[in-house]
Design a protein around this motif. Structure first.
Motif, PDB file in Angstrom:
ATOM      1  N   CYS A 173     -23.796  22.496 -91.198  1.00  0.00           N
ATOM      2  CA  CYS A 173     -22.744  23.510 -91.144  1.00  0.00           C
ATOM      3  C   CYS A 173     -23.226  24.734 -90.379  1.00  0.00           C
ATOM      4  CB  CYS A 173     -22.308  23.905 -92.557  1.00  0.00           C
ATOM      5  SG  CYS A 173     -21.317  25.425 -92.642  1.00  0.00           S
ATOM      6  N   ARG A 174     -24.392  25.229 -90.724  1.00  0.00           N
ATOM      7  CA  ARG A 174     -24.931  26.408 -90.036  1.00  0.00           C
ATOM      8  C   ARG A 174     -25.145  26.122 -88.556  1.00  0.00           C
ATOM      9  NH1 ARG A 174     -28.496  26.141 -94.293  1.00  0.00           N
ATOM     10  NH2 ARG A 174     -30.278  25.886 -92.874  1.00  0.00           N
ATOM     11  N   LYS A 175     -25.613  24.921 -88.251  1.00  0.00           N
ATOM     12  CA  LYS A 175     -25.873  24.565 -86.850  1.00  0.00           C
ATOM     13  C   LYS A 175     -24.581  24.484 -86.053  1.00  0.00           C
ATOM     14  CE  LYS A 175     -28.327  21.086 -84.046  1.00  0.00           C
ATOM     15  NZ  LYS A 175     -27.220  20.683 -83.156  1.00  0.00           N
ATOM     16  N   ILE A 176     -23.575  23.805 -86.612  1.00  0.00           N
ATOM     17  CA  ILE A 176     -22.301  23.624 -85.906  1.00  0.00           C
ATOM     18  C   ILE A 176     -21.616  24.965 -85.671  1.00  0.00           C
ATOM     19  CG2 ILE A 176     -19.955  22.725 -86.178  1.00  0.00           C
ATOM     20  CD1 ILE A 176     -21.268  20.293 -87.625  1.00  0.00           C
ATOM     21  N   LEU A 177     -21.518  25.773 -86.719  1.00  0.00           N
ATOM     22  CA  LEU A 177     -20.867  27.071 -86.564  1.00  0.00           C
ATOM     23  C   LEU A 177     -21.685  27.996 -85.679  1.00  0.00           C
ATOM     24  CD1 LEU A 177     -19.574  27.736 -90.201  1.00  0.00           C
ATOM     25  CD2 LEU A 177     -18.279  26.876 -88.250  1.00  0.00           C
ATOM     26  N   GLY A 178     -23.010  27.956 -85.822  1.00  0.00           N
ATOM     27  CA  GLY A 178     -23.862  28.797 -84.988  1.00  0.00           C
ATOM     28  C   GLY A 178     -23.747  28.474 -83.509  1.00  0.00           C
ATOM     29  N   GLU A 179     -23.677  27.176 -83.176  1.00  0.00           N
ATOM     30  CA  GLU A 179     -23.521  26.779 -81.779  1.00  0.00           C
ATOM     31  C   GLU A 179     -22.163  27.223 -81.229  1.00  0.00           C
ATOM     32  OE1 GLU A 179     -24.212  22.590 -81.866  1.00  0.00           O
ATOM     33  OE2 GLU A 179     -26.407  22.793 -81.728  1.00  0.00           O
ATOM     34  N   ALA A 180     -21.133  27.137 -82.064  1.00  0.00           N
ATOM     35  CA  ALA A 180     -19.806  27.579 -81.615  1.00  0.00           C
ATOM     36  C   ALA A 180     -19.791  29.083 -81.359  1.00  0.00           C
ATOM     37  CB  ALA A 180     -18.752  27.209 -82.657  1.00  0.00           C
ATOM     38  N   LEU A 181     -20.451  29.845 -82.212  1.00  0.00           N
ATOM     39  CA  LEU A 181     -20.529  31.289 -82.007  1.00  0.00           C
ATOM     40  C   LEU A 181     -21.286  31.624 -80.725  1.00  0.00           C
ATOM     41  CD1 LEU A 181     -21.290  32.538 -85.636  1.00  0.00           C
ATOM     42  CD2 LEU A 181     -19.117  32.675 -84.415  1.00  0.00           C
ATOM     43  N   THR A 182     -22.397  30.945 -80.517  1.00  0.00           N
ATOM     44  CA  THR A 182     -23.182  31.192 -79.305  1.00  0.00           C
ATOM     45  C   THR A 182     -22.367  30.892 -78.052  1.00  0.00           C
ATOM     46  OG1 THR A 182     -25.263  30.708 -80.447  1.00  0.00           O
ATOM     47  CG2 THR A 182     -25.266  30.534 -78.043  1.00  0.00           C
ATOM     48  N   ALA A 183     -21.633  29.764 -78.075  1.00  0.00           N
ATOM     49  CA  ALA A 183     -20.797  29.411 -76.929  1.00  0.00           C
ATOM     50  C   ALA A 183     -19.704  30.445 -76.706  1.00  0.00           C
ATOM     51  CB  ALA A 183     -20.185  28.026 -77.134  1.00  0.00           C
ATOM     52  N   ALA A 184     -19.084  30.910 -77.791  1.00  0.00           N
ATOM     53  CA  ALA A 184     -18.011  31.898 -77.661  1.00  0.00           C
ATOM     54  C   ALA A 184     -18.543  33.207 -77.110  1.00  0.00           C
ATOM     55  CB  ALA A 184     -17.346  32.124 -79.011  1.00  0.00           C
ATOM     56  N   GLN A 185     -19.692  33.639 -77.594  1.00  0.00           N
ATOM     57  CA  GLN A 185     -20.203  34.947 -77.204  1.00  0.00           C
ATOM     58  C   GLN A 185     -20.867  34.955 -75.833  1.00  0.00           C
ATOM     59  OE1 GLN A 185     -22.409  36.033 -80.794  1.00  0.00           O
ATOM     60  NE2 GLN A 185     -20.776  37.480 -81.247  1.00  0.00           N
ATOM     61  N   SER A 186     -21.140  33.766 -75.296  1.00  0.00           N
ATOM     62  CA  SER A 186     -21.729  33.728 -73.957  1.00  0.00           C
ATOM     63  C   SER A 186     -20.787  34.308 -72.916  1.00  0.00           C
ATOM     64  CB  SER A 186     -22.090  32.280 -73.587  1.00  0.00           C
ATOM     65  OG  SER A 186     -20.914  31.482 -73.449  1.00  0.00           O
ATOM     66  N   ALA A 187     -19.486  34.322 -73.221  1.00  0.00           N
ATOM     67  CA  ALA A 187     -18.501  34.899 -72.300  1.00  0.00           C
ATOM     68  C   ALA A 187     -18.214  36.367 -72.601  1.00  0.00           C
ATOM     69  CB  ALA A 187     -17.201  34.098 -72.358  1.00  0.00           C
ATOM     70  N   GLU A 188     -18.996  36.964 -73.516  1.00  0.00           N
ATOM     71  CA  GLU A 188     -18.878  38.374 -73.865  1.00  0.00           C
ATOM     72  C   GLU A 188     -17.433  38.766 -74.212  1.00  0.00           C
ATOM     73  OE1 GLU A 188     -20.632  40.628 -70.713  1.00  0.00           O
ATOM     74  OE2 GLU A 188     -22.661  39.910 -71.160  1.00  0.00           O
ATOM     75  N   PRO A 189     -16.845  38.134 -75.227  1.00  0.00           N
ATOM     76  CA  PRO A 189     -15.456  38.452 -75.581  1.00  0.00           C
ATOM     77  C   PRO A 189     -15.331  39.862 -76.150  1.00  0.00           C
ATOM     78  CG  PRO A 189     -16.455  37.103 -77.287  1.00  0.00           C
ATOM     79  CD  PRO A 189     -17.447  37.149 -76.145  1.00  0.00           C
ATOM     80  N   ASP A 190     -14.140  40.423 -76.000  1.00  0.00           N
ATOM     81  CA  ASP A 190     -13.840  41.710 -76.612  1.00  0.00           C
ATOM     82  C   ASP A 190     -13.499  41.557 -78.085  1.00  0.00           C
ATOM     83  OD1 ASP A 190     -13.810  43.447 -74.125  1.00  0.00           O
ATOM     84  OD2 ASP A 190     -12.358  41.889 -73.575  1.00  0.00           O
ATOM     85  N   LEU A 191     -13.049  40.367 -78.463  1.00  0.00           N
ATOM     86  CA  LEU A 191     -12.687  40.080 -79.849  1.00  0.00           C
ATOM     87  C   LEU A 191     -13.020  38.623 -80.118  1.00  0.00           C
ATOM     88  CD1 LEU A 191     -11.183  41.983 -81.934  1.00  0.00           C
ATOM     89  CD2 LEU A 191      -9.177  40.541 -81.547  1.00  0.00           C
ATOM     90  N   LEU A 192     -13.584  38.348 -81.307  1.00  0.00           N
ATOM     91  CA  LEU A 192     -13.967  36.984 -81.667  1.00  0.00           C
ATOM     92  C   LEU A 192     -13.328  36.637 -83.006  1.00  0.00           C
ATOM     93  CD1 LEU A 192     -15.525  34.355 -81.419  1.00  0.00           C
ATOM     94  CD2 LEU A 192     -17.603  35.571 -82.092  1.00  0.00           C
ATOM     95  N   VAL A 193     -12.545  35.566 -83.016  1.00  0.00           N
ATOM     96  CA  VAL A 193     -11.794  35.128 -84.198  1.00  0.00           C
ATOM     97  C   VAL A 193     -12.287  33.759 -84.633  1.00  0.00           C
ATOM     98  CG1 VAL A 193      -9.499  34.466 -85.052  1.00  0.00           C
ATOM     99  CG2 VAL A 193      -9.751  36.438 -83.506  1.00  0.00           C
ATOM    100  N   ALA A 194     -12.459  33.572 -85.940  1.00  0.00           N
ATOM    101  CA  ALA A 194     -12.748  32.260 -86.512  1.00  0.00           C
ATOM    102  C   ALA A 194     -11.515  31.800 -87.278  1.00  0.00           C
ATOM    103  CB  ALA A 194     -13.955  32.316 -87.441  1.00  0.00           C
ATOM    104  N   SER A 195     -10.872  30.740 -86.796  1.00  0.00           N
ATOM    105  CA  SER A 195      -9.683  30.172 -87.430  1.00  0.00           C
ATOM    106  C   SER A 195     -10.117  28.955 -88.236  1.00  0.00           C
ATOM    107  CB  SER A 195      -8.650  29.786 -86.363  1.00  0.00           C
ATOM    108  OG  SER A 195      -7.450  29.343 -86.949  1.00  0.00           O
ATOM    109  N   LEU A 196     -10.063  29.069 -89.561  1.00  0.00           N
ATOM    110  CA  LEU A 196     -10.657  28.075 -90.450  1.00  0.00           C
ATOM    111  C   LEU A 196      -9.610  27.495 -91.393  1.00  0.00           C
ATOM    112  CD1 LEU A 196     -13.858  30.090 -91.444  1.00  0.00           C
ATOM    113  CD2 LEU A 196     -13.511  28.618 -89.435  1.00  0.00           C
ATOM    114  N   HIS A 197      -9.438  26.174 -91.318  1.00  0.00           N
ATOM    115  CA  HIS A 197      -8.525  25.483 -92.220  1.00  0.00           C
ATOM    116  C   HIS A 197      -9.390  24.898 -93.338  1.00  0.00           C
ATOM    117  CE1 HIS A 197      -4.398  24.079 -92.740  1.00  0.00           C
ATOM    118  NE2 HIS A 197      -4.862  22.917 -93.150  1.00  0.00           N
ATOM    119  N   TRP A 198      -9.492  25.632 -94.453  1.00  0.00           N
ATOM    120  CA  TRP A 198     -10.499  25.288 -95.446  1.00  0.00           C
ATOM    121  C   TRP A 198      -9.919  25.240 -96.855  1.00  0.00           C
ATOM    122  CZ3 TRP A 198     -14.395  30.010 -95.030  1.00  0.00           C
ATOM    123  CH2 TRP A 198     -13.702  31.206 -95.148  1.00  0.00           C
TER     124      TRP A 198
END
Length: 343
Positions: A173-198
């Motif tokens: 879980c930590r690895k999957i979410l961490g990789e997604a965050l790293t990929a998202a932030q590589s584009a230097e977003p102004d806003l980062l949203v996590a949409s979670l169906h949990w």
């Protein structure tokens, strides 16, 4: 030009079954009821799409599924476009209700409508990739995951959804979410949203494991957690200045209504920022679902929803202000553009 940018976040949008049938004889935008103007006034709109958009495929039979949801894209895509939907998360337990063909149709139709679709893809890598939506000169990155229906998960060469468990004790879980965050932030977003169906349906409070994940995501750069799945709204927590919407409930559907939990009542959640990504406020407009469409809540429903979310949010230390029909949660935080930390 206004210095404030307004992003709307909704609960589940389920356009199948009776909604789909009703829409065959009314205008495409009728599904938004008297809320259409408010939706169109937003700068960005983010939903969880709780159905397929396809007329093809067969109901999923590999494992037991009590419900199968799909809508005809002929009206559904124009309806989403009319409301100004920019992003429709697909990581949920209905994206493959009619199989791979219908999921691929959904991806294609959303793409042609210029609507981002994080959480679904033709491979696992594609499903896990963040979406980037450009609104008013801002780059909004969205990652989307679910812990529902593992049988719908994409793999290396099979279409599906982005699946994980939400438990920090679980290293994948930590690895999957961490990789997604790293990929998202590589584009230097102004806003980062996590949409979670949990989590399961009709649960009023998040488990401790979800709270831990929500905090962990905020601490690693997420600006807003957009939670959904329970069909009823849960409380809101502010962590390091950023909102965690543990569950935003439902927005459009044809579901039977629980007289106590009132899954037909909820809110349009509006996040206000400046153009650099600093969070300013969260506004909650009461809504209710009637006649397979969403509407502004009447006085009784609005009072109930305002009282209920105050009650559910109080254990998190969250207190709201009131402005006419809406609840206001002031925010004083510059969250956009932060970098991730080690997991």
């Amino acid at each position: 030009m206004s210095s404030t940018v307004r992003f709307g976040f909704t609960g589940d949008v389920m356009l199948g079954r009776q909604v789909d049938r009703r829409q065959q004889s009314r205008s495409a935008d009728a599904v938004w009821g008297d809320l259409l103007g408010r939706l169109q006034s937003l700068d960005g709109l983010f939903i969880n799409l709780e159905c397929c958009l396809s007329t093809r495929g067969q109901p999923w039979r590999r494992t037991y599924r009590p419900f199968h949801f799909r809508a005809n894209p002929t009206w559904a895509i124009p309806a989403l476009e009319r409301a100004g939907v920019d992003c429709a998360s697909l990581a949920n337990n209905h994206a493959l209700d009619y199989g791979v063909r219908a999921l691929c149709d959904t991806l294609d139709h959303l793409d042609r409508g210029d609507i981002a679709s994080p959480g679904g893809g033709r491979t696992m890598r594609a499903a896990r990739e963040p979406s980037h939506v450009f609104i008013e000169g801002m780059n909004v990155a969205v990652i989307s995951f679910t812990d529902n229906t593992p049988e719908y998960a994409a793999d290396s060469d099979t279409p599906g959804i982005s699946h994980t468990v939400f438990d920090l004790e679980n290293e994948p879980c930590r690895k999957i979410l961490g990789e997604a965050l790293t990929a998202a932030q590589s584009a230097e977003p102004d806003l980062l949203v996590a949409s979670l169906h949990w989590g399961p349906n009709m649960v009023t409070k998040p488990p401790d494991a979800f709270r831990a994940v929500g905090h962990w995501l905020i601490e690693r750069g997420v600006d807003l957690v957009h939670g959904h799945s329970a069909h009823i709204f849960q409380g809101i927590e502010i962590h390091e200045g950023c909102p965690i919407l543990y569950d935003v409930g439902d927005f459009v559907d044809d579901y039977a209504v629980d007289d106590d939990l009132r899954n037909d009542r909820g809110f349009l959640f509006e996040l206000q920022t400046d153009r650099e990504g600093s969070l300013r406020a969260l506004r909650l407009l009461p809504i209710e679902i009637r006649d397979c469409a969403v509407h502004r809540a009447g006085s009784t429903a609005a009072d109930w929803s305002r009282d209920r979310i105050r009650e559910l949010s109080k254990p998190f230390g969250t207190e709201f202000e009131r402005q006419e029909d809406e609840l206001i949660l002031p925010l004083e935080s510059r969250c956009g553009g932060r970098t991730t930390t080690d997991s």
